[in-house]
Design a protein around this motif. Structure first.
Motif, PDB file in Angstrom:
ATOM      1  N   TRP A  66       0.529  -0.962  -0.057  1.00 26.88           N
ATOM      2  CA  TRP A  66       0.338   0.174   0.484  1.00 26.88           C
ATOM      3  C   TRP A  66       0.609   1.449   0.085  1.00 26.88           C
ATOM      4  N   LYS A  67       1.789   1.528   0.478  1.00 28.88           N
ATOM      5  CA  LYS A  67       2.842   2.293   0.222  1.00 28.88           C
ATOM      6  C   LYS A  67       3.223   2.962  -0.489  1.00 28.88           C
ATOM      7  N   LYS A  68       3.401   1.743  -1.264  1.00 32.11           N
ATOM      8  CA  LYS A  68       4.288   2.089  -2.790  1.00 32.11           C
ATOM      9  C   LYS A  68       3.711   2.577  -4.234  1.00 32.11           C
ATOM     10  N   TRP A  69       1.747   2.173  -3.113  1.00 35.61           N
ATOM     11  CA  TRP A  69       0.697   3.172  -3.955  1.00 35.61           C
ATOM     12  C   TRP A  69       1.472   4.517  -4.352  1.00 35.61           C
ATOM     13  N   ALA A  70       1.635   5.480  -5.322  1.00 34.27           N
ATOM     14  CA  ALA A  70       1.401   6.653  -6.116  1.00 34.27           C
ATOM     15  C   ALA A  70       0.971   7.603  -4.834  1.00 34.27           C
ATOM     16  N   ASN A  71      -0.517   7.614  -4.520  1.00 30.42           N
ATOM     17  CA  ASN A  71      -1.313   7.928  -3.649  1.00 30.42           C
ATOM     18  C   ASN A  71      -1.934   7.231  -3.282  1.00 30.42           C
ATOM     19  N   PRO A  72      -1.979   7.345  -1.664  1.00 30.01           N
ATOM     20  CA  PRO A  72      -2.308   6.055  -0.674  1.00 30.01           C
ATOM     21  C   PRO A  72      -3.613   6.045  -0.833  1.00 30.01           C
ATOM     22  N   ASP A  73      -4.708   6.978  -0.605  1.00 33.32           N
ATOM     23  CA  ASP A  73      -6.088   7.319  -1.254  1.00 33.32           C
ATOM     24  C   ASP A  73      -6.532   7.008  -2.211  1.00 33.32           C
ATOM     25  N   GLU A  74      -5.809   7.360  -3.357  1.00 41.90           N
ATOM     26  CA  GLU A  74      -6.079   6.434  -4.969  1.00 41.90           C
ATOM     27  C   GLU A  74      -6.321   4.646  -5.097  1.00 41.90           C
ATOM     28  N   ILE A  75      -6.932   4.487  -6.226  1.00 38.81           N
ATOM     29  CA  ILE A  75      -6.489   3.249  -6.462  1.00 38.81           C
ATOM     30  C   ILE A  75      -5.766   3.253  -7.924  1.00 38.81           C
ATOM     31  N   PRO A  76      -4.513   2.029  -8.094  1.00 36.26           N
ATOM     32  CA  PRO A  76      -3.204   2.440  -9.136  1.00 36.26           C
ATOM     33  C   PRO A  76      -4.211   2.488  -9.981  1.00 36.26           C
ATOM     34  N   GLN A  77      -3.880   2.411 -11.529  1.00 35.63           N
ATOM     35  CA  GLN A  77      -4.333   2.519 -13.073  1.00 35.63           C
ATOM     36  C   GLN A  77      -5.064   1.340 -13.265  1.00 35.63           C
ATOM     37  N   TYR A  78      -4.252  -0.422 -12.698  1.00 37.55           N
ATOM     38  CA  TYR A  78      -3.498  -1.197 -13.392  1.00 37.55           C
ATOM     39  C   TYR A  78      -5.191  -2.361 -12.976  1.00 37.55           C
ATOM     40  N   ILE A  79      -5.593  -1.467 -11.429  1.00 36.70           N
ATOM     41  CA  ILE A  79      -6.541  -2.072 -11.231  1.00 36.70           C
ATOM     42  C   ILE A  79      -8.004  -1.496 -11.736  1.00 36.70           C
ATOM     43  N   ILE A  80      -8.174   0.080 -12.254  1.00 37.01           N
ATOM     44  CA  ILE A  80      -8.366   0.356 -12.803  1.00 37.01           C
ATOM     45  C   ILE A  80      -8.386  -0.076 -14.228  1.00 37.01           C
ATOM     46  N   ILE A  81      -7.977  -0.520 -14.664  1.00 35.93           N
ATOM     47  CA  ILE A  81      -7.873  -1.136 -16.104  1.00 35.93           C
ATOM     48  C   ILE A  81      -8.807  -2.237 -15.954  1.00 35.93           C
ATOM     49  N   GLN A  82      -8.113  -3.071 -15.116  1.00 37.72           N
ATOM     50  CA  GLN A  82      -9.044  -4.657 -14.593  1.00 37.72           C
ATOM     51  C   GLN A  82     -10.165  -4.392 -14.562  1.00 37.72           C
ATOM     52  N   VAL A  83     -10.923  -3.777 -13.995  1.00 39.10           N
ATOM     53  CA  VAL A  83     -12.503  -3.346 -13.629  1.00 39.10           C
ATOM     54  C   VAL A  83     -12.899  -3.124 -15.063  1.00 39.10           C
ATOM     55  N   MET A  84     -12.106  -1.785 -16.123  1.00 42.00           N
ATOM     56  CA  MET A  84     -13.055  -1.909 -17.300  1.00 42.00           C
ATOM     57  C   MET A  84     -13.086  -3.053 -18.190  1.00 42.00           C
ATOM     58  N   MET A  85     -12.000  -4.463 -17.702  1.00 42.66           N
ATOM     59  CA  MET A  85     -11.830  -5.395 -19.280  1.00 42.66           C
ATOM     60  C   MET A  85     -12.805  -5.816 -18.538  1.00 42.66           C
ATOM     61  N   GLN A  86     -13.490  -5.617 -17.387  1.00 46.30           N
ATOM     62  CA  GLN A  86     -14.329  -6.949 -16.660  1.00 46.30           C
ATOM     63  C   GLN A  86     -16.008  -6.811 -17.029  1.00 46.30           C
ATOM     64  N   LEU A  87     -16.153  -4.933 -17.233  1.00 45.25           N
ATOM     65  CA  LEU A  87     -17.721  -4.403 -17.547  1.00 45.25           C
ATOM     66  C   LEU A  87     -17.382  -4.777 -18.524  1.00 45.25           C
ATOM     67  N   GLY A  88     -16.535  -4.358 -19.526  1.00 45.76           N
ATOM     68  CA  GLY A  88     -16.831  -4.797 -21.242  1.00 45.76           C
ATOM     69  C   GLY A  88     -16.878  -5.998 -21.352  1.00 45.76           C
ATOM     70  N   LEU A  89     -15.635  -7.024 -20.130  1.00 49.75           N
ATOM     71  CA  LEU A  89     -16.293  -8.663 -21.290  1.00 49.75           C
ATOM     72  C   LEU A  89     -18.038  -8.922 -20.466  1.00 49.75           C
ATOM     73  N   SER A  90     -18.283  -8.563 -19.272  1.00 50.50           N
ATOM     74  CA  SER A  90     -19.372  -9.292 -18.517  1.00 50.50           C
ATOM     75  C   SER A  90     -20.635  -8.119 -19.258  1.00 50.50           C
ATOM     76  N   LYS A  91     -20.281  -7.021 -19.685  1.00 47.99           N
ATOM     77  CA  LYS A  91     -21.689  -6.667 -20.516  1.00 47.99           C
ATOM     78  C   LYS A  91     -21.837  -5.476 -19.161  1.00 47.99           C
ATOM     79  N   ARG A  92     -21.266  -5.483 -18.283  1.00 47.11           N
ATOM     80  CA  ARG A  92     -21.873  -4.041 -17.100  1.00 47.11           C
ATOM     81  C   ARG A  92     -21.910  -2.995 -17.163  1.00 47.11           C
ATOM     82  N   LYS A  93     -22.594  -1.798 -16.696  1.00 45.77           N
ATOM     83  CA  LYS A  93     -22.264  -0.441 -16.942  1.00 45.77           C
ATOM     84  C   LYS A  93     -21.180   0.013 -16.253  1.00 45.77           C
TER      85      LYS A  93
END
Length: 184
Positions: A66-93
């Motif tokens: 957690w300390k290695k994240w750029a901003n400890p109050d923000e979710i890292p971009q790679y996780i946001i990308i993971q969720v964007m892929m999950q949304l697209g594959l599962s057809k969720r909004k």
């Protein structure tokens, strides 16, 4: 490993926290979704919100990571990308990321599906998979030593491209947040 075991156990705790905070029912949803054209692009969802088209991705991060994240109050971009892929594959909004950081700080983030961004991610996955199939060595990155960068001179251009994509992801998230605030 023991860390993986505790991460798995804590997912249920984080899921309950999210459900309590949002007053929703979560369903552990372990169905595999696969891209209709590219069977190497697939995912499983941690949870869906009952009677909605929303998903919830659960993360647990130890205090050191957690300390290695750029901003400890923000979710890292790679996780946001993971969720964007999950949304697209599962057809969720809409997707949510709920994360327990260091066993003591809970943060979450909302991710709205963006078709154009999703299409770009799929294109990047297809390009990467083609490199795997062709046995093209991966590019060196900034953390690699100078010898690797010298061997893979094209890496500097690719690094710049990745940095530009990371900047675009960050800018997109900021813009969506600003729009949300302006709408309020």
């Amino acid at each position: 490993t023991e860390a993986a075991e505790w991460g798995k156990r804590l997912e249920r705790v984080v899921s309950k926290k999210f459900a309590d905070e949002h007053k929703v029912k979560l369903i552990a949803y372990k169905k595999r979704y696969t891209h209709p054209e590219y069977n190497f692009i697939s995912c499983e969802l941690d949870n869906i919100i009952a009677q909605s088209d929303e998903l919830v991705e659960i993360k647990t991060v130890n205090a050191y990571a957690w300390k290695k994240w750029a901003n400890p109050d923000e979710i890292p971009q790679y996780i946001i990308i993971q969720v964007m892929m999950q949304l697209g594959l599962s057809k969720r909004k809409k997707g949510w990321i709920a994360c327990l950081c260091g066993g003591q700080k809970y943060i979450e983030k909302e991710v709205i599906f963006d078709q154009e961004f999703y299409d770009m991610l799929v294109e990047k996955c297809v390009t990467f998979w083609q490199m795997v199939q062709d046995k093209t060595p991966p590019m060196a990155c900034g953390d690699d030593n100078e010898t690797l960068l010298a061997l893979h001179t094209q890496s500097n251009e690719q690094l710049q491209s990745i940095e530009e994509m990371n900047d675009c992801v960050a800018n997109l998230q900021r813009t969506k947040l600003e729009i949300k605030e302006l709408e309020k």
